[in-house]
Design a protein around this motif. Structure first.
Motif, PDB file in Angstrom:
ATOM      1  N   UNK A 138       0.612  -1.288  -0.394  1.00 44.57           N
ATOM      2  CA  UNK A 138      -0.415   0.095  -0.280  1.00 44.57           C
ATOM      3  C   UNK A 138       0.765   1.101   0.176  1.00 44.57           C
ATOM      4  N   UNK A 139       1.594   1.297  -0.880  1.00 46.11           N
ATOM      5  CA  UNK A 139       2.702   2.241  -1.059  1.00 46.11           C
ATOM      6  C   UNK A 139       2.902   3.172  -1.983  1.00 46.11           C
ATOM      7  N   UNK A 140       1.760   2.948  -2.961  1.00 42.16           N
ATOM      8  CA  UNK A 140       1.428   3.764  -4.137  1.00 42.16           C
ATOM      9  C   UNK A 140       2.577   4.055  -5.009  1.00 42.16           C
ATOM     10  N   UNK A 141       3.239   2.161  -5.524  1.00 44.51           N
ATOM     11  CA  UNK A 141       4.656   2.041  -5.737  1.00 44.51           C
ATOM     12  C   UNK A 141       5.755   2.560  -5.443  1.00 44.51           C
ATOM     13  N   UNK A 142       5.842   2.309  -4.740  1.00 41.91           N
ATOM     14  CA  UNK A 142       7.782   3.195  -3.501  1.00 41.91           C
ATOM     15  C   UNK A 142       8.792   2.196  -4.263  1.00 41.91           C
ATOM     16  N   UNK A 143       9.593   2.761  -4.573  1.00 39.21           N
ATOM     17  CA  UNK A 143      10.500   2.811  -4.464  1.00 39.21           C
ATOM     18  C   UNK A 143      10.638   0.998  -4.939  1.00 39.21           C
TER      19      UNK A 143
END
Length: 250
Positions: free
Chosen positions: A243-248
Motif C-alpha cells: 500500500x505504498x503507491x508503487x514506492x521504490x
C-alpha cells in the motif's frame, strides 16, 4: 446483524481513518487508545455524528495485564451494545517507532519495540480466537520499512517484519474456519502528526519516491483495510498488500 470491529491505536493516524472507514461500512467499532483519551473520544463522537456506532477503550501495551485490560473492556463494551462479545474484524494497527543509529539501540528499546509492535498483536490474536466467528477478518498493519534498508530504523523494521509472519502462519492455522488474515504494508504516509509532511520541499521529494507521485494519505490505507475486512476479500489470506503507491519499484 451488526458487525463488530476492534482497531488498535485508533485515536489518530491510520488507525483513526480505519475506524472511521469500518464504521461507515456499518461496523460497531471499538476505538482503542493508549494515552490519548480526548483524541479517542473525538473519533467516537465523529463516528456517531456520521450515524455510526463506536466506543473507546484504553490499554497501555507493555504495561502489566494489558491484554486483560483490553479484552475486559472490549467484551463488556460489545455485550452492552450487542448482547454478545462476538468480534468480526480485528485490526492490529497500534505501534511505536524508533529512529537512531544501530550502535545506539539498547536492549530495553528493542524489548519495547517488540512488545508493542510484535508481541501485542500475537497475544491479541491469540486472545481473540475465542471471540472470532468463522469467516472473521484479521488485518495487521506492517510498514514499508521492511522492504528497503534504513539503518536508523532497524529495530522498528525487525518488529514489523515479525508482524508479517503472523499473517503468514495464522493464515494456515485459521483457514479451515474461513478466517482470513493479511498484512497491509503502507509506504510513506502522512498520518497527520509528523511536521515533516508540512514542509513542501520534503513532501515533494517524498512524492517522487512513489510511482503515483504523491504521499500516501491515511484514507488510502483505510480503504484497503475496508476491502480486506469485507466479503469481496474472502479469497485473500496470508498476503502482503503493498500500500505504498508503487514506492521504490525496481
Amino acid at each position: 446483524m451488526t458487525k463488530t470491529a476492534l482497531v488498535t491505536g485508533a485515536s489518530r493516524g491510520i488507525g483513526r481513518a480505519v475506524a472511521q472507514r469500518l464504521a461507515r461500512d456499518g461496523a460497531l467499532v471499538a476505538v482503542h487508545y493508549a494515552t490519548e483519551a480526548d483524541a479517542a473520544d473525538e473519533v467516537v463522537k465523529g463516528i456517531e455524528a456520521d450515524g455510526g456506532q463506536a466506543f473507546a477503550l484504553r490499554s497501555q501495551f507493555g504495561a502489566p495485564g494489558y491484554v486483560d485490560d483490553l479484552f475486559d473492556a472490549l467484551e463488556s463494551g460489545l455485550k452492552a451494545r450487542t448482547g454478545t462479545a462476538e468480534l468480526h474484524i480485528l485490526v492490529n494497527n497500534a505501534g511505536i517507532k524508533s529512529v537512531q543509529e544501530p550502535e545506539d539501540v539498547t536492549a530495553e528499546q528493542l524489548d519495547e519495540l517488540f512488545e508493542v509492535n510484535s508481541k501485542a498483536p500475537f497475544l491479541i490474536i491469540q486472545r481473540a480466537l475465542g471471540l472470532l466467528p468463522d469467516g472473521a477478518r484479521i488485518i495487521n498493519i506492517s510498514s514499508g520499512i521492511t522492504r528497503f534498508g534504513n539503518p536508523q530504523e532497524i529495530g522498528y523494521a525487525m518488529s514489523k517484519g515479525a508482524v508479517e509472519q503472523l499473517s503468514l502462519h495464522f493464515a494456515k492455522h485459521l483457514g479451515p474456519r474461513g478466517i482470513t488474515i493479511n498484512s497491509v504494508v503502507p509506504g510513506v504516509t502522512d498520518n497527520g502528526t509528523e511536521p515533516v509532511f508540512r514542509n513542501p520541499e520534503i513532501r515533494a521529494h517524498l512524492s517522487e519516491m512513489a510511482a503515483l507521485k504523491r504521499v500516501g494519505e491515511t484514507t488510502d490505507i483505510a480503504d484497503i483495510v475496508g476491502f480486506l475486512a469485507g466479503a469481496d476479500a474472502r479469497w485473500i489470506t496470508g498476503a502482503l498488500i503493498n500500500a505504498s503507491g508503487g514506492a521504490l519499484l525496481d
